[in-house]
Design a protein around this motif. Structure first.
Motif, PDB file in Angstrom:
ATOM      1  N   LEU B  10     -17.547 106.289 -30.849  1.00  0.00           N
ATOM      2  CA  LEU B  10     -17.602 107.656 -30.327  1.00  0.00           C
ATOM      3  C   LEU B  10     -17.449 107.653 -28.806  1.00  0.00           C
ATOM      4  O   LEU B  10     -16.791 108.511 -28.222  1.00  0.00           O
ATOM      5  CB  LEU B  10     -18.933 108.312 -30.727  1.00  0.00           C
ATOM      6  CG  LEU B  10     -19.040 109.808 -30.427  1.00  0.00           C
ATOM      7  CD1 LEU B  10     -17.993 110.597 -31.219  1.00  0.00           C
ATOM      8  CD2 LEU B  10     -20.432 110.334 -30.791  1.00  0.00           C
ATOM      9  N   LEU B  44     -13.302 118.762 -25.190  1.00  0.00           N
ATOM     10  CA  LEU B  44     -14.614 118.473 -25.773  1.00  0.00           C
ATOM     11  C   LEU B  44     -14.884 119.483 -26.897  1.00  0.00           C
ATOM     12  O   LEU B  44     -14.701 120.680 -26.715  1.00  0.00           O
ATOM     13  CB  LEU B  44     -15.677 118.587 -24.678  1.00  0.00           C
ATOM     14  CG  LEU B  44     -17.069 118.057 -25.021  1.00  0.00           C
ATOM     15  CD1 LEU B  44     -17.020 116.574 -25.339  1.00  0.00           C
ATOM     16  CD2 LEU B  44     -18.026 118.316 -23.857  1.00  0.00           C
ATOM     17  N   VAL B  45     -15.306 118.968 -28.046  1.00  0.00           N
ATOM     18  CA  VAL B  45     -15.610 119.895 -29.152  1.00  0.00           C
ATOM     19  C   VAL B  45     -16.863 120.695 -28.791  1.00  0.00           C
ATOM     20  O   VAL B  45     -17.679 120.249 -27.994  1.00  0.00           O
ATOM     21  CB  VAL B  45     -15.815 119.165 -30.499  1.00  0.00           C
ATOM     22  CG1 VAL B  45     -14.576 118.376 -30.877  1.00  0.00           C
ATOM     23  CG2 VAL B  45     -17.033 118.261 -30.464  1.00  0.00           C
ATOM     24  N   LEU B  49     -20.351 121.445 -33.104  1.00  0.00           N
ATOM     25  CA  LEU B  49     -19.605 120.462 -33.878  1.00  0.00           C
ATOM     26  C   LEU B  49     -20.021 119.039 -33.476  1.00  0.00           C
ATOM     27  O   LEU B  49     -19.946 118.113 -34.285  1.00  0.00           O
ATOM     28  CB  LEU B  49     -18.108 120.680 -33.633  1.00  0.00           C
ATOM     29  CG  LEU B  49     -17.117 120.056 -34.599  1.00  0.00           C
ATOM     30  CD1 LEU B  49     -17.444 120.430 -36.041  1.00  0.00           C
ATOM     31  CD2 LEU B  49     -15.705 120.539 -34.256  1.00  0.00           C
ATOM     32  N   VAL B  51     -23.005 117.950 -32.790  1.00  0.00           N
ATOM     33  CA  VAL B  51     -24.230 117.495 -33.453  1.00  0.00           C
ATOM     34  C   VAL B  51     -23.920 116.819 -34.798  1.00  0.00           C
ATOM     35  O   VAL B  51     -24.343 115.686 -35.023  1.00  0.00           O
ATOM     36  CB  VAL B  51     -25.255 118.636 -33.586  1.00  0.00           C
ATOM     37  CG1 VAL B  51     -26.426 118.197 -34.452  1.00  0.00           C
ATOM     38  CG2 VAL B  51     -25.752 119.048 -32.209  1.00  0.00           C
ATOM     39  N   PRO B  52     -23.163 117.459 -35.691  1.00  0.00           N
ATOM     40  CA  PRO B  52     -22.831 116.738 -36.927  1.00  0.00           C
ATOM     41  C   PRO B  52     -22.008 115.473 -36.689  1.00  0.00           C
ATOM     42  O   PRO B  52     -22.119 114.504 -37.446  1.00  0.00           O
ATOM     43  CB  PRO B  52     -22.047 117.759 -37.754  1.00  0.00           C
ATOM     44  CG  PRO B  52     -21.774 118.910 -36.879  1.00  0.00           C
ATOM     45  CD  PRO B  52     -22.736 118.866 -35.746  1.00  0.00           C
ATOM     46  N   MET B  53     -21.192 115.471 -35.623  1.00  0.00           N
ATOM     47  CA  MET B  53     -20.438 114.250 -35.329  1.00  0.00           C
ATOM     48  C   MET B  53     -21.376 113.116 -34.916  1.00  0.00           C
ATOM     49  O   MET B  53     -21.206 111.971 -35.326  1.00  0.00           O
ATOM     50  CB  MET B  53     -19.422 114.516 -34.223  1.00  0.00           C
ATOM     51  CG  MET B  53     -18.248 115.319 -34.717  1.00  0.00           C
ATOM     52  SD  MET B  53     -16.934 115.374 -33.518  1.00  0.00           S
ATOM     53  CE  MET B  53     -15.649 116.121 -34.540  1.00  0.00           C
ATOM     54  N   GLU B  55     -24.488 112.917 -35.776  1.00  0.00           N
ATOM     55  CA  GLU B  55     -25.205 112.604 -37.002  1.00  0.00           C
ATOM     56  C   GLU B  55     -24.453 111.503 -37.762  1.00  0.00           C
ATOM     57  O   GLU B  55     -25.015 110.530 -38.227  1.00  0.00           O
ATOM     58  CB  GLU B  55     -25.260 113.876 -37.850  1.00  0.00           C
ATOM     59  CG  GLU B  55     -26.532 114.098 -38.581  1.00  0.00           C
ATOM     60  CD  GLU B  55     -26.558 115.483 -39.212  1.00  0.00           C
ATOM     61  OE1 GLU B  55     -25.536 116.204 -39.183  1.00  0.00           O
ATOM     62  OE2 GLU B  55     -27.604 115.842 -39.748  1.00  0.00           O
ATOM     63  N   HIS B  56     -23.150 111.721 -37.884  1.00  0.00           N
ATOM     64  CA  HIS B  56     -22.300 110.785 -38.625  1.00  0.00           C
ATOM     65  C   HIS B  56     -22.157 109.458 -37.885  1.00  0.00           C
ATOM     66  O   HIS B  56     -22.286 108.387 -38.478  1.00  0.00           O
ATOM     67  CB  HIS B  56     -20.929 111.429 -38.848  1.00  0.00           C
ATOM     68  CG  HIS B  56     -19.913 110.491 -39.400  1.00  0.00           C
ATOM     69  ND1 HIS B  56     -19.962 110.038 -40.709  1.00  0.00           N
ATOM     70  CD2 HIS B  56     -18.834 109.903 -38.838  1.00  0.00           C
ATOM     71  CE1 HIS B  56     -18.938 109.216 -40.917  1.00  0.00           C
ATOM     72  NE2 HIS B  56     -18.244 109.126 -39.806  1.00  0.00           N
ATOM     73  N   GLY B  62     -29.504 115.230 -37.895  1.00  0.00           N
ATOM     74  CA  GLY B  62     -29.293 116.141 -36.768  1.00  0.00           C
ATOM     75  C   GLY B  62     -30.578 116.692 -36.189  1.00  0.00           C
ATOM     76  O   GLY B  62     -30.663 116.955 -34.986  1.00  0.00           O
ATOM     77  N   ASP B  63     -31.594 116.840 -37.022  1.00  0.00           N
ATOM     78  CA  ASP B  63     -32.824 117.434 -36.481  1.00  0.00           C
ATOM     79  C   ASP B  63     -33.632 116.443 -35.648  1.00  0.00           C
ATOM     80  O   ASP B  63     -34.652 116.806 -35.080  1.00  0.00           O
ATOM     81  CB  ASP B  63     -33.682 118.055 -37.602  1.00  0.00           C
ATOM     82  CG  ASP B  63     -33.936 117.101 -38.746  1.00  0.00           C
ATOM     83  OD1 ASP B  63     -33.542 115.915 -38.619  1.00  0.00           O
ATOM     84  OD2 ASP B  63     -34.519 117.518 -39.753  1.00  0.00           O
TER      85      ASP B  63
END
Lengths: 363, 75, 184
Positions: B10, B44-45, B49, B51-53, B55-56, B62-63
């Motif tokens: 990332l 930049l997203v 968006l 946060v889920p990225m 997460e992955h 995410g929390d």
């Protein structure tokens, strides 16, 4: 419910974090969501006999479906109480009976909104507002049931603004329009009874609408003059796009009582409007919509033989089904709303089916 | 424990657009994404968006993530 | 700690493998390939050159070119619908930044859902972004083709070389049954 715990026992920090989590997941329609837990969702599911896995909606082109359980999660997040859930399920079914809702309505540039009407004893039992300010705000079931429908579309179907939802401007009150019919002050039979359900049966009716326009006529007691004021709103050229128009006329009790007092039944009102909602060729041509009368979208074309005479009148609505009528609001001023139907309303009402406790039947 | 390999890849993506990423893991995971002078604003997203990225990529729910984003990308 | 928050989308539990990829043809011979230029600098040239290579090397019948209005967000539904009808297969390029790679992957997945096999091309710097986006859109393991970064600012010959270099990978993404990395 409120007041069960002293406010000091609650944990606002945890609540805020949970709400922000829901925003981060992209689940929110813009307003805070109630974080739905398994335990809360189970209380919703306990209000219905339907299986959590039953599929109650599908968008085949998107590969998405909505189950009873997903509807419960979204209803909980919308702020519904568990007891509202049978109304949410009936409202969902009523909305999905609209042919457009199964097709492209949710992705339409028109951005149509469900208009949801509640009939029967469930109004009082759950606290639906049917009188003053019935379109809101201030009443939890009126606000949260349509919001639940919007969240189902957003989350279960995955149709979101700027993505699959292509609404040009959308419309004010989208996923916020739900009222109880003021059966107590309506001079006519309830909408659900007109649709064939029995009196005293709780029911939900719904259609998709493009806008609501007010008719304020406190100026005359003459029923025809009042009706001409409605007709003028219905035939507004800006909203004419096809030959077949449909308008949901939501009368305030005063207008309804004035018309009923002059001897008009619901069908008399519909028939009068069918006969008098007309537009001249000259009016249609002036706005480039003369072909609308023939079912087209633009002008008829320039050649003389294609033209019809300037004073030819075209009907704007042609059947009683295209003018559904309901009554809501307070009896304190002669005001009503004309709600412009997006497609074709299903001309039906859905019963609210609550759990048959202890196998003793009932609805 | 965050996924360091995911973080590295990332980071490669973010650096290509002129952004730096700092991650500090305690009870929660603090992620700070900041713009360098060479940053491409529109590349930049949105934070919603990212946060889920994260997460992955980080393999963290995410929390548990506290994301600090360049101010003009908060939404 | 309290209980966890339920997902209202119904997608989380079956995010892995939720996408049913569109059915692939055996070969590209005679096919109509849609080229979606995402509007980034050199993207139009790149997809056009890639189209030419696919015609020369694989016997693609013809190409149709479309351009996305905004690179950094998902393509409008009408545009994807148009491509779905105008072409049998689609190539999307070029994801060469975070937001436009994410959007290109989202467009590819949307086209797959419509039933059109699609190959998305991103620069190698954005593999993480592209893969994460696939997971977010319920299509974990959705594969894309990669070219060297950057794409913007390259002279024509280098754009052409990138197209020639990636054509085989694109062709394999558009044909055959395998469109995923070994089930994630």
């Amino acid at each position: 419910m409120v007041g069960d715990s002293a406010a000091t026992d609650l944990d606002p920090d945890a609540a805020q974090a949970a709400i922000e989590h829901c925003y981060h997941q992209g689940w929110s329609d813009g307003l805070p969501l109630v974080p739905a837990t398994r335990e809360l969702v189970d209380r919703f599911l306990a209000e219905t006999d339907r299986s959590p896995d039953e599929v109650i909606g599908r968008m085949d082109n998107l590969g998405r479906t909505c189950t009873v359980e997903l509807a419960a999660v979204n209803a909980a997040m919308a702020g519904c109480l568990p007891a509202y859930f049978p109304v949410v399920l009936a409202a969902w079914e009523a909305v999905m009976r609209d042919r457009a809702a199964k097709g492209g309505a949710w992705q339409s540039t028109s951005g149509p909104a469900p208009l949801i009407i509640v009939n029967g004893p469930v109004r009082e039992e759950l606290g639906f507002n049917s009188s003053g300010g019935a379109f809101g705000p201030g009443f939890r079931p009126n606000a949260t049931v349509p919001r639940a429908i919007g969240l189902i579309v957003r989350n279960a179907f995955g149709i979101r603004p700027h993505e699959l939802d292509q609404a040009t401007q959308g419309l004010p009150g989208r996923f916020a329009m739900c009222f109880g019919e003021n059966e107590e002050e309506s001079p006519w039979e309830p909408l659900s009874v007109e649709m064939g359900l029995f009196d005293g049966q709780s029911a939900v009716s719904a259609t998709l609408v493009r806008t609501c326009e007010f008719v304020d006529n406190r100026h005359t007691q003459d029923p025809e003059q009042v009706l001409f004021d409605f007709a003028d709103t219905i035939v507004r050229t800006g909203s004419l796009i096809f030959a077949d128009q449909s308008c949901f006329v939501v009368f305030g009790p005063e207008h309804a009582q004035l018309l009923a007092g002059a001897g008009y039944s619901k069908n008399d009102v519909k028939d009068w409007l069918i006969a008098h909602c007309v537009r001249s060729e000259a009016d249609l041509r002036r706005v480039g919509k003369d072909a609308v009368a023939e079912g087209g979208l633009g002008g008829r074309g320039p050649s003389a033989e294609e033209r019809v005479s300037q004073d030819t009148l075209s009907r704007v609505v042609s059947t009683r089904e295209q003018i559904p009528i309901a009554v809501t609001g307070a009896r304190n001023a002669a005001m009503s709303l004309v709600c412009r139907v997006f497609g074709t309303w299903s001309n039906s009402s859905c019963p609210v089916e609550r759990r048959r406790r202890n196998g003793t039947g009932g609805t | 424990m965050i996924d360091l390999e995911g973080l590295a890849s990332l980071r490669t993506s973010l650096e290509a657009d002129g952004y730096e990423i700092d991650v500090e893991e305690g009870e929660r995971v603090a992620v700070v994404i900041s713009a360098t002078p060479a940053a491409c604003a529109e590349c930049l997203v949105p934070a919603s968006l990212m946060v889920p990225m994260l997460e992955h990529a980080l393999k963290v729910p995410g929390d548990r993530i506290d994301l600090t984003y360049p101010a003009d990308h908060e939404q | 700690m309290g209980s966890s928050i339920m997902d209202p989308t119904g997608q989380t539990t079956r995010a892995e493998g939720a996408l049913q990829p569109a059915i692939r043809p055996e070969s590209l011979k005679g096919m109509t390939v849609g080229l979606l230029d995402n509007g980034k600098q050199n993207a139009g040239r790149f997809v056009e050159e890639l189209g030419k290579v696919l015609v020369e090397r694989y016997g693609v019948g013809r190409v149709v070119l479309r351009k996305k209005p905004v690179a950094t967000v998902d393509a409008p539904a009408q545009l994807l619908d148009d491509l779905h009808h105008a072409a049998e297969l689609v190539v999307i390029g070029v994801g060469d930044c975070g937001s436009c790679s994410a959007a290109a992957i989202a467009d590819g997945i949307a086209l797959e859902r419509l039933g059109t096999p699609t190959a998305v091309v991103c620069t190698e710097s954005f593999t993480a972004t592209a893969d994460a986006m696939a997971v977010i859109r319920g299509a974990a393991g959705y594969r894309h083709a990669t070219v060297a970064h950057p794409m913007a600012g390259l002279p024509f010959e280098k754009v052409r070389a990138r197209a020639e270099g990636v054509a085989d990978e694109v062709a394999s993404l558009l044909t055959g049954a395998t469109v995923r990395r070994g089930a994630a």
